[in-house]
Scaffold this motif. Structure first.
Motif, PDB file in Angstrom:
ATOM      1  N   ASN A  71       1.783   2.395 -10.099  1.00 43.37           N
ATOM      2  CA  ASN A  71       3.191   2.350  -9.680  1.00 43.37           C
ATOM      3  C   ASN A  71       3.285   1.812  -8.251  1.00 43.37           C
ATOM      4  OD1 ASN A  71       4.648   4.133 -11.949  1.00 43.37           O
ATOM      5  ND2 ASN A  71       2.728   5.150 -11.383  1.00 43.37           N
ATOM      6  N   PRO A  72       2.993   0.527  -8.055  1.00 43.91           N
ATOM      7  CA  PRO A  72       2.956  -0.017  -6.692  1.00 43.91           C
ATOM      8  C   PRO A  72       4.337  -0.278  -6.088  1.00 43.91           C
ATOM      9  CG  PRO A  72       2.496  -1.746  -8.267  1.00 43.91           C
ATOM     10  CD  PRO A  72       2.601  -0.476  -9.062  1.00 43.91           C
ATOM     11  N   GLU A 109      -7.291   8.488   6.583  1.00 45.83           N
ATOM     12  CA  GLU A 109      -7.564   8.125   5.204  1.00 45.83           C
ATOM     13  C   GLU A 109      -6.427   8.559   4.286  1.00 45.83           C
ATOM     14  OE1 GLU A 109      -9.392   6.212   3.924  1.00 45.83           O
ATOM     15  OE2 GLU A 109      -9.436   6.678   1.812  1.00 45.83           O
ATOM     16  N   VAL A 110      -5.865   9.728   4.539  1.00 44.56           N
ATOM     17  CA  VAL A 110      -4.770  10.211   3.705  1.00 44.56           C
ATOM     18  C   VAL A 110      -3.583   9.260   3.775  1.00 44.56           C
ATOM     19  CG1 VAL A 110      -3.013  12.013   3.530  1.00 44.56           C
ATOM     20  CG2 VAL A 110      -5.406  12.631   3.753  1.00 44.56           C
ATOM     21  N   LEU A 111      -3.299   8.723   4.961  1.00 37.09           N
ATOM     22  CA  LEU A 111      -2.154   7.846   5.113  1.00 37.09           C
ATOM     23  C   LEU A 111      -2.575   6.384   5.208  1.00 37.09           C
ATOM     24  CD1 LEU A 111       0.067  10.013   7.419  1.00 37.09           C
ATOM     25  CD2 LEU A 111       0.310   9.590   4.992  1.00 37.09           C
ATOM     26  N   ARG A 112      -3.638   6.047   4.510  1.00 36.22           N
ATOM     27  CA  ARG A 112      -4.039   4.650   4.382  1.00 36.22           C
ATOM     28  C   ARG A 112      -3.501   4.144   3.054  1.00 36.22           C
ATOM     29  NH1 ARG A 112     -10.203   2.214   4.400  1.00 36.22           N
ATOM     30  NH2 ARG A 112      -9.613   0.026   4.578  1.00 36.22           N
ATOM     31  N   LEU A 113      -2.452   3.340   3.110  1.00 39.99           N
ATOM     32  CA  LEU A 113      -1.768   2.884   1.910  1.00 39.99           C
ATOM     33  C   LEU A 113      -2.008   1.392   1.724  1.00 39.99           C
ATOM     34  CD1 LEU A 113       1.570   4.840   2.395  1.00 39.99           C
ATOM     35  CD2 LEU A 113      -0.462   5.523   1.115  1.00 39.99           C
ATOM     36  N   ILE A 114      -2.356   1.001   0.506  1.00 40.88           N
ATOM     37  CA  ILE A 114      -2.774  -0.373   0.226  1.00 40.88           C
ATOM     38  C   ILE A 114      -1.975  -0.931  -0.946  1.00 40.88           C
ATOM     39  CG2 ILE A 114      -4.723  -1.856  -0.400  1.00 40.88           C
ATOM     40  CD1 ILE A 114      -6.582   0.280   0.740  1.00 40.88           C
ATOM     41  N   GLY A 115      -1.430  -2.135  -0.768  1.00 38.59           N
ATOM     42  CA  GLY A 115      -0.837  -2.876  -1.873  1.00 38.59           C
ATOM     43  C   GLY A 115       0.442  -2.300  -2.431  1.00 38.59           C
ATOM     44  N   LEU A 116       1.244  -1.610  -1.603  1.00 35.55           N
ATOM     45  CA  LEU A 116       2.489  -1.021  -2.085  1.00 35.55           C
ATOM     46  C   LEU A 116       3.693  -1.843  -1.623  1.00 35.55           C
ATOM     47  CD1 LEU A 116       1.846   2.782  -1.407  1.00 35.55           C
ATOM     48  CD2 LEU A 116       1.427   1.490  -3.504  1.00 35.55           C
ATOM     49  N   THR A 117       4.758  -1.786  -2.399  1.00 33.41           N
ATOM     50  CA  THR A 117       6.030  -2.398  -2.021  1.00 33.41           C
ATOM     51  C   THR A 117       7.078  -1.303  -1.904  1.00 33.41           C
ATOM     52  OG1 THR A 117       5.542  -4.512  -3.095  1.00 33.41           O
ATOM     53  CG2 THR A 117       7.854  -3.996  -2.702  1.00 33.41           C
ATOM     54  N   PHE A 118       7.652  -1.154  -0.713  1.00 34.39           N
ATOM     55  CA  PHE A 118       8.694  -0.162  -0.474  1.00 34.39           C
ATOM     56  C   PHE A 118      10.038  -0.883  -0.506  1.00 34.39           C
ATOM     57  CE2 PHE A 118       4.848   1.456   1.412  1.00 34.39           C
ATOM     58  CZ  PHE A 118       4.858   2.809   1.116  1.00 34.39           C
ATOM     59  N   GLN A 119      10.835  -0.603  -1.530  1.00 31.48           N
ATOM     60  CA  GLN A 119      12.105  -1.301  -1.679  1.00 31.48           C
ATOM     61  C   GLN A 119      13.165  -0.781  -0.714  1.00 31.48           C
ATOM     62  OE1 GLN A 119      13.095  -1.063  -5.890  1.00 31.48           O
ATOM     63  NE2 GLN A 119      11.968  -2.958  -6.287  1.00 31.48           N
ATOM     64  N   ARG A 120      13.004   0.451  -0.240  1.00 28.40           N
ATOM     65  CA  ARG A 120      13.913   0.996   0.758  1.00 28.40           C
ATOM     66  C   ARG A 120      13.104   1.454   1.966  1.00 28.40           C
ATOM     67  NH1 ARG A 120      16.313   2.309  -4.167  1.00 28.40           N
ATOM     68  NH2 ARG A 120      18.487   1.633  -4.335  1.00 28.40           N
ATOM     69  N   GLN A 121      13.804   1.844   2.996  1.00 26.88           N
ATOM     70  CA  GLN A 121      13.156   2.145   4.269  1.00 26.88           C
ATOM     71  C   GLN A 121      12.146   3.288   4.157  1.00 26.88           C
ATOM     72  OE1 GLN A 121      14.579   4.351   8.249  1.00 26.88           O
ATOM     73  NE2 GLN A 121      15.888   2.652   7.649  1.00 26.88           N
ATOM     74  N   LEU A 122      11.012   3.109   4.817  1.00 25.40           N
ATOM     75  CA  LEU A 122      10.022   4.172   4.966  1.00 25.40           C
ATOM     76  C   LEU A 122      10.145   4.724   6.376  1.00 25.40           C
ATOM     77  CD1 LEU A 122       7.575   5.854   4.089  1.00 25.40           C
ATOM     78  CD2 LEU A 122       6.109   3.967   4.841  1.00 25.40           C
ATOM     79  N   ASN A 137      -1.732  -4.811   3.164  1.00 24.14           N
ATOM     80  CA  ASN A 137      -1.109  -5.572   2.079  1.00 24.14           C
ATOM     81  C   ASN A 137       0.099  -4.834   1.505  1.00 24.14           C
ATOM     82  OD1 ASN A 137      -0.796  -7.725   0.307  1.00 24.14           O
ATOM     83  ND2 ASN A 137      -2.114  -6.809  -1.254  1.00 24.14           N
ATOM     84  N   CYS A 138       0.922  -4.282   2.389  1.00 23.87           N
ATOM     85  CA  CYS A 138       2.131  -3.579   1.961  1.00 23.87           C
ATOM     86  C   CYS A 138       3.367  -4.412   2.300  1.00 23.87           C
ATOM     87  CB  CYS A 138       2.235  -2.213   2.639  1.00 23.87           C
ATOM     88  SG  CYS A 138       1.035  -1.000   2.038  1.00 23.87           S
TER      89      CYS A 138
END
Length: 377
Positions: A71-72, A109-122, A137-138
Motif C-alpha cells: 500500500n505505497p 530506522e523506525v521512521l525510515r520510510l521508502i517509496g511512499l506517496t503521501f497524497q495529503r500533508q504529512l 524515494n518518497c
C-alpha cells in the motif's frame, strides 16, 4: 469504632482516586503496526494521533514493511503530535547503505520510510522521542511539515510539492542536522497583491534551527510569475553543492560559521541580520546568483488576516534610494562579500561584486543630485 471506619473509608477513597488519576494520565498505547494499519485503511482525509505511545518491536516493524510495500499510496493527511515511541527490543540497528560505518539508531530506522506517496500533508511535530527521520524515494503531493526533529534526511529521488517546513532541535542546535540530496521541490508560492515588494512568510519553504544544513543535487522549481523564497533561519553551517534552486534564498537571523555554495544557482541572496564566517569558511562565487537583496520582517493585513512578511529592498526606485538606513545596510553586505572575495583571491567574483555595488552607489548619487543639484558628494 466509627472514627476508625471513617479513616479506613477515607484512605480507600484517596487510594482509589490516586490510581484513577494515574490511569487517566497514562498515554493510550498502540502498536507500530496498528498505527500504520489505521493510516492505510483510513477512509477519512485526516489521520490524527496525539498524546499517545507507540510500541515498536521487530515483528511490528517487519509487518509494517510488508504492509507499506503493498500500500505505497498514503491517502489521509497525517499528523503525529506529542507521540512517543517505545522500543521493545534491540533489533532496529542497521547500517546506512552509503556509509557502512554509520549505524542508524532505533528511532531512525523506525521512521525510515521508502517509496511512499503521501497524497495529503504529512505533519510530525513535538514528538520528544523522535530524533531522526529518513525519507527515500518518497513523494509528498501536498506538503511536508516536520517540527523539532533533531536529524532529518530526505533523498533518493524524493519529490515535495505544495510546501515544506523543517525545523530542528533549537535546544541542541549544534547536534541538529538536515540533509537534502538527489531530490526535487516544486513550489508555487503566493505573493501579496498589495505591495510587490512584500512576500508572505506563508510561502512555507523554511529550514530553521539546524546546526548544519547540507544540500546536494537538489532542484527547486517555482512559478516564474511569482516571487519565491527559500528561508534559512537560525542555522550555523550551510553547504550547498550541484543544485539548481530557481528561487531566492533568504537568510534571517543567522550567525554563519560555514557558508559554502559550489556549482549551484539561485535567483538572488536575501539577508536580514546575518553575520558571515571568515574567509577560510566562505565559498560562494558571484556567478551563482544575480544580486544581493536586503530584507526585513513586517506585518501586513490582508483579507482580515494578519500575515508576517518580508519587505525586500533593492535600492532601485527613487523611493528606495531615499531610504538612507536601508541603503547603508545593503551596501554593507556588498562590501562584506567584496572583502571575502579579495581575501580568498577570487578576483573574478570580486570584480563582479564591485561592479554591482558601484552601480547601486551611482544610482544613489544620481538620485541625490536630482533632489539637490547643489549637493556636494
Amino acid at each position: 469504632m466509627l472514627r476508625n471506619c471513617i479513616k479506613i473509608l477515607l484512605c480507600l477513597f484517596l487510594t482509589t482516586a490516586n490510581i484513577t488519576r494515574s490511569w487517566s494520565q497514562e498515554k493510550p498505547v498502540i502498536s507500530y503496526f496498528e498505527m500504520w494499519q489505521d493510516i492505510v485503511s483510513s477512509t477519512d482525509t485526516i489521520y490524527l494521533l496525539k498524546n499517545s505511545s507507540v510500541e515498536v518491536d521487530s515483528s511490528s516493524r517487519m509487518r509494517v514493511l510488508s504492509l507499506l510495500s503493498k500500500n505505497p499510496i498514503i491517502k489521509p493527511q497525517i499528523t503525529l503530535k506529542n507521540v512517543s515511541f517505545t522500543f521493545l527490543d534491540d533489533a532496529a540497528s542497521v547500517h546506512h547503505q552509503d556509509q557502512v560505518d554509520w549505524t542508524f539508531n532505533k528511532i531512525e530506522e523506525v521512521l525510515r520510510l521508502i517509496g511512499l506517496t503521501f497524497q495529503r500533508q504529512l505533519n510530525i511535530e513535538n514528538n520528544g522521542s523522535i530524533e531522526d527521520i529518513n525519507f527515500r524515494n518518497c513523494t509528498f503531493e501536498n506538503g511536508l511539515r516536520l517540527s523539532e526533529i533533531r536529524n532529518v534526511e530526505i533523498g533518493s529521488h524524493s519529490v515535495i510539492s505544495q510546501g515544506l517546513y523543517i525545523s530542528g532541535d533549537k535546544q541542541l542546535l549544534n547536534q541538529s542536522h538536515l540533509t537534502l540530496s538527489d531530490s526535487k521541490i516544486e513550489m508555487p508560492i503566493s505573493k501579496s497583491g498589495k505591495d510587490p515588494n512584500m512576500t508572505k512568510l506563508q510561502t512555507w519553504l523554511w529550514f530553521r534551527d539546524f546546526g548544519t544544513v547540507r544540500v546536494k543535487n537538489l532542484q527547486v522549481t517555482a512559478d516564474p510569475d511569482q516571487e519565491n523564497g527559500l528561508d534559512f533561519h537560525n542555522i550555523n553551517r550551510l553547504v550547498i553543492e550541484s543544485s539548481n534552486i530557481d528561487v531566492t534564498a533568504s537568510f534571517d537571523n543567522v550567525r554563519l560559521e560555514l557558508f559554502n555554495i559550489y556549482n549551484s544557482t539561485f535567483k538572488n541572496l536575501r539577508f536580514n541580520n546575518v553575520a558571515f564566517p571568515n574567509q577560510y569558511d566562505f565559498h560562494c562565487r558571484w556567478n551563482q546568483f544575480n544580486a544581493l537583496i536586503l530584507m526585513e520582517r513586517s506585518m501586513t493585513l490582508e483579507s482580515g488576516m494578519l500575515y508576517e512578511a518580508y519587505i525586500k529592498y533593492f535600492a532601485k526606485s527613487d523611493s528606495e534610494l531615499n531610504m538612507e538606513n536601508k541603503y547603508d545596510r545593503l551596501i554593507a553586505y556588498y562590501y562584506k562579500f567584496l572583502q571575502l572575495y579579495k581575501l580568498n583571491g577570487d578576483q573574478e567574483s570580486a570584480k563582479a561584486c564591485h561592479e554591482a555595488m558601484k552601480d547601486i552607489e551611482t544610482s544613489r548619487l544620481n538620485y541625490l543630485n536630482r533632489q539637490n543639484p547643489n549637493h556636494k558628494n
